[in-house]
Design an enzyme around this catalytic site. Structure first.
Site, PDB file in Angstrom:
ATOM      1  N   HIS A 231      41.222  49.386  33.287  1.00 38.75           N
ATOM      2  CA  HIS A 231      41.843  48.088  33.540  1.00 38.75           C
ATOM      3  C   HIS A 231      42.605  48.052  34.858  1.00 38.75           C
ATOM      4  O   HIS A 231      42.452  47.099  35.620  1.00 38.75           O
ATOM      5  CB  HIS A 231      42.743  47.642  32.390  1.00 38.75           C
ATOM      6  N   TYR A 235      42.668  45.788  39.027  1.00 38.08           N
ATOM      7  CA  TYR A 235      43.722  45.398  39.964  1.00 38.08           C
ATOM      8  C   TYR A 235      43.645  46.194  41.263  1.00 38.08           C
ATOM      9  O   TYR A 235      44.092  45.705  42.305  1.00 38.08           O
ATOM     10  CB  TYR A 235      45.090  45.527  39.289  1.00 38.08           C
ATOM     11  N   HIS A 382      32.236  37.468  33.340  1.00 40.48           N
ATOM     12  CA  HIS A 382      33.640  37.520  33.759  1.00 40.48           C
ATOM     13  C   HIS A 382      33.804  38.491  34.938  1.00 40.48           C
ATOM     14  O   HIS A 382      34.468  38.168  35.929  1.00 40.48           O
ATOM     15  CB  HIS A 382      34.507  37.960  32.579  1.00 40.48           C
ATOM     16  N   PHE A 383      33.216  39.669  34.854  1.00 39.68           N
ATOM     17  CA  PHE A 383      33.291  40.635  35.954  1.00 39.68           C
ATOM     18  C   PHE A 383      32.687  40.065  37.235  1.00 39.68           C
ATOM     19  O   PHE A 383      33.158  40.345  38.340  1.00 39.68           O
ATOM     20  CB  PHE A 383      32.559  41.923  35.585  1.00 39.68           C
ATOM     21  N   HIS A 384      31.639  39.261  37.078  1.00 42.68           N
ATOM     22  CA  HIS A 384      30.990  38.713  38.270  1.00 42.68           C
ATOM     23  C   HIS A 384      31.824  37.596  38.905  1.00 42.68           C
ATOM     24  O   HIS A 384      31.610  37.275  40.080  1.00 42.68           O
ATOM     25  CB  HIS A 384      29.580  38.213  37.926  1.00 42.68           C
ATOM     26  N   ARG A 447      25.423  42.300  26.200  1.00 45.35           N
ATOM     27  CA  ARG A 447      25.501  42.841  27.544  1.00 45.35           C
ATOM     28  C   ARG A 447      24.745  44.164  27.581  1.00 45.35           C
ATOM     29  O   ARG A 447      24.493  44.776  26.549  1.00 45.35           O
ATOM     30  CB  ARG A 447      26.963  43.049  27.964  1.00 45.35           C
ATOM     31  N   ARG A 448      24.355  44.556  28.774  1.00 44.03           N
ATOM     32  CA  ARG A 448      23.723  45.850  29.038  1.00 44.03           C
ATOM     33  C   ARG A 448      22.279  45.949  28.550  1.00 44.03           C
ATOM     34  O   ARG A 448      21.607  46.913  28.860  1.00 44.03           O
ATOM     35  CB  ARG A 448      24.505  47.011  28.389  1.00 44.03           C
TER      36      ARG A 448
END
Length: 557
Positions: A231, A235, A382-384, A447-448
């Site tokens: 996590h 950041y 979300h990551f993208h 996912r994946r």
């Protein structure tokens, strides 16, 4: 409108030392090579998921998926961030000393060797374990050893930043450090503390396991150690973008920094609340007491505060600047922003993308709502939005001025126009891809997974249009990647010789004086350590005491 190559006369531009520039550019060469390789792997992924493309033997889907995640999520980001922070410290705190520069080069070569080792194992299909490398999936020991070298190498680069900060503080007692140097230091400390988890996981468990020195590992411990790191990794990606938003963008538009103190406070809060929150990635995993999960969910939501502080500071900067040059109505300041300058426009698109990205993050971190989207392709979407849009577009915006600044060239009008086109294409491609991922995730698409694993199922028919939309978006993104690589090569080797500014904004004269408590690292690191001990000690004791006895893949080291 101001031309991006003529903001200042050459005589007034502060240049970083050429030796420091070479160190930064070495990092960028690896980063943009990773962009090409990881981007190609991403394109292959989305095409395979449509069911219209089969990878030629012996290439496998999970091999391509691992390349995409490791090369973009770990290699591109780590190398670019280290190069940018070293350049930022050199620009604001003075030329690096020989010892600091030597530490930077040791770190660079250690990371590069580790990257080559890990990449070789992935390409040989001996490490198709995704970028999370969850046990009981097992990779070749050189994969784990290579990633360990990447982490250790980054510590050397971070050490150079810490030494430069200490030297500046010693020479300037009683003064707040330069803002970019302060921000680089916070990100470095957060990274070093966070990577202790993943380093421990690899050195104590995964490396001995892959070498056959131990038979089994504690899977829950390895996952927890990964997300203790995973996590704050988000950041570590994000804070360099914040550095550009807080300090560089105001200078590009001709404004002042709204508040130095507010910027420093937001970074300190990220340091405090980014690490003891890894359990919110493990809400669906057994073996962790729900009370501790709930505690870390609360700590996760506290990170919203510095994000909102950043949004307030940035838009206050934009509005106050716009009104100072003639804006009258409520949103009149928007017209005053330099939309024709790629150094502003492309990162601004990233800022806007971070609004829905942050909203999606609140869903992921929520104790109950997470159950709807956990392990679906929503999380990938979300990551993208976070990394691949908000962060990466800002990195591109940094490259437009930092690369020619280092190489002694200029951002021409033609390349500036092409850069805006590249950024817009990226936004369009990511809109197709990310929206489709979010929508398919709400329908339960995992996912994946590749198309072949659920092809033919009745429910999978619902997902096919979204897979096609992802392929369209991925194709547009790959075109944007090619344009970005062309821009990078041009700015590094072929653009006209000249002087390009390293923009560093001044603080508004009306801002409050920066208190020196922000420089009290015993206080901030001490609070960070206490929060980590509080959040993880008892859960780790539970994991070790209650691990299944002797089960394959679960025994403690």
């Amino acid at each position: 409108m101001i031309s991006p190559s003529t903001i200042k006369s050459p005589s007034s531009i502060v240049k970083i030392d050429r030796r420091d520039g070479r160190l930064a550019m070495a990092h960028f060469y690896v980063a943009f090579t990773a962009l090409l390789i990881g981007g190609l792997a991403g394109l292959l992924q989305v095409l395979v998921r449509t069911g219209k493309l089969e990878l030629p033997a012996p290439i496998t889907y999970y091999q391509v998926l691992t390349v995409h995640g490791v090369v973009l999520g770990l290699v591109l980001t780590t190398f670019f961030i280290q190069g940018f922070m070293l350049a930022a410290v050199s620009r604001t705190s003075g030329t690096l000393s020989n010892g600091q520069r030597r530490a930077g080069w040791i770190g660079y070569w250690t990371m590069t060797i580790g990257t080559v080792m890990a990449a070789a194992m992935i390409l040989l299909n001996k490490a198709s374990v995704l970028y999370t490398f969850y046990a009981p999936l097992k990779a070749h020991f050189l994969f784990y050893f290579g990633l360990t070298l990447v982490v250790i190498g980054s510590w050397f680069g971070g050490g150079a930043i810490i030494m430069a900060y200490k030297r500046w503080r010693k020479a300037n007692p009683g003064k707040p450090s330069p803002l970019l140097t302060f921000m680089s230091l916070v990100n470095t400390i957060m990274w070093m503390v966070a990577t202790l988890g993943v380093a421990a996981s690899m050195i104590i468990q995964l490396l001995p396991w892959s070498l056959g020195l131990i038979d089994t590992v504690n899977i829950l411990v390895t996952r927890t150690l990964f997300w203790y790191f995973g996590h704050p990794l988000v950041y570590f990606w994000l804070l360099p973008a914040y550095m550009a938003w807080y300090v560089v963008i105001p200078k590009v538009i001709g404004a002042k920094i709204f508040s130095d103190s507010l910027a420093r406070m937001s970074f300190i809060l990220f340091l405090l609340f980014s690490i003891p929150v890894g359990f919110h990635h493990q809400l669906m995993e057994p073996g962790i007491d729900p009370a501790w999960k709930f505690l870390q969910v609360i700590l996760t939501f506290l990170v919203v505060i510095p994000s909102l502080m950043t949004a307030f500071s940035l838009f206050a900067t934009f509005e106050s600047h716009g009104r100072s040059i003639g804006a009258k109505c409520l949103f009149g300041w928007l017209k005053m922003l330099p939309w024709g300058d790629a150094r502003f426009t492309v990162p601004f698109i990233g800022m806007l993308a971070f609004i829905p990205a942050g909203a999606g993050g609140l869903v992921n971190a929520s104790h109950q709502i997470n159950q709807v989207v956990h392990n679906t392709i929503w999380v990938t979407g979300h990551f993208h939005l976070t990394l691949a849009t908000a962060v990466v577009l800002t990195f591109f915006g940094i490259s437009y001025w930092l690369v020619p600044h280092i190489t002694g060239r200029t951002l021409t009008k033609a390349i500036n126009k092409l850069a805006i086109t590249q950024g817009v294409l990226w936004a369009i491609g990511m809109t197709f891809m990310s929206l489709a991922m979010h929508a398919a995730g709400l329908l339960g698409a995992p996912r994946r997974s590749s198309f072949s694993e659920y092809g033919g199922a009745a429910q999978a028919a619902e997902w096919i249009p979204y897979q096609i939309a992802q392929a369209v978006g991925g194709s547009i993104l790959f075109i944007s990647i090619i344009l970005m690589l062309y821009i990078f090569i041009n700015l590094a080797f072929f653009a006209p010789k000249g002087e390009q500014e390293f923009p560093v904004a001044e603080v508004d004269s009306h801002a409050e004086k920066t208190p020196l408590v922000f420089e009290n690292w015993k206080l901030w690191i001490g609070i960070t350590a206490l929060l980590i001990i509080f959040a993880y000690t008892i859960p780790f004791i539970d994991m070790i005491q209650n691990s299944p006895p002797g089960s394959q893949g679960y025994k403690l080291w």
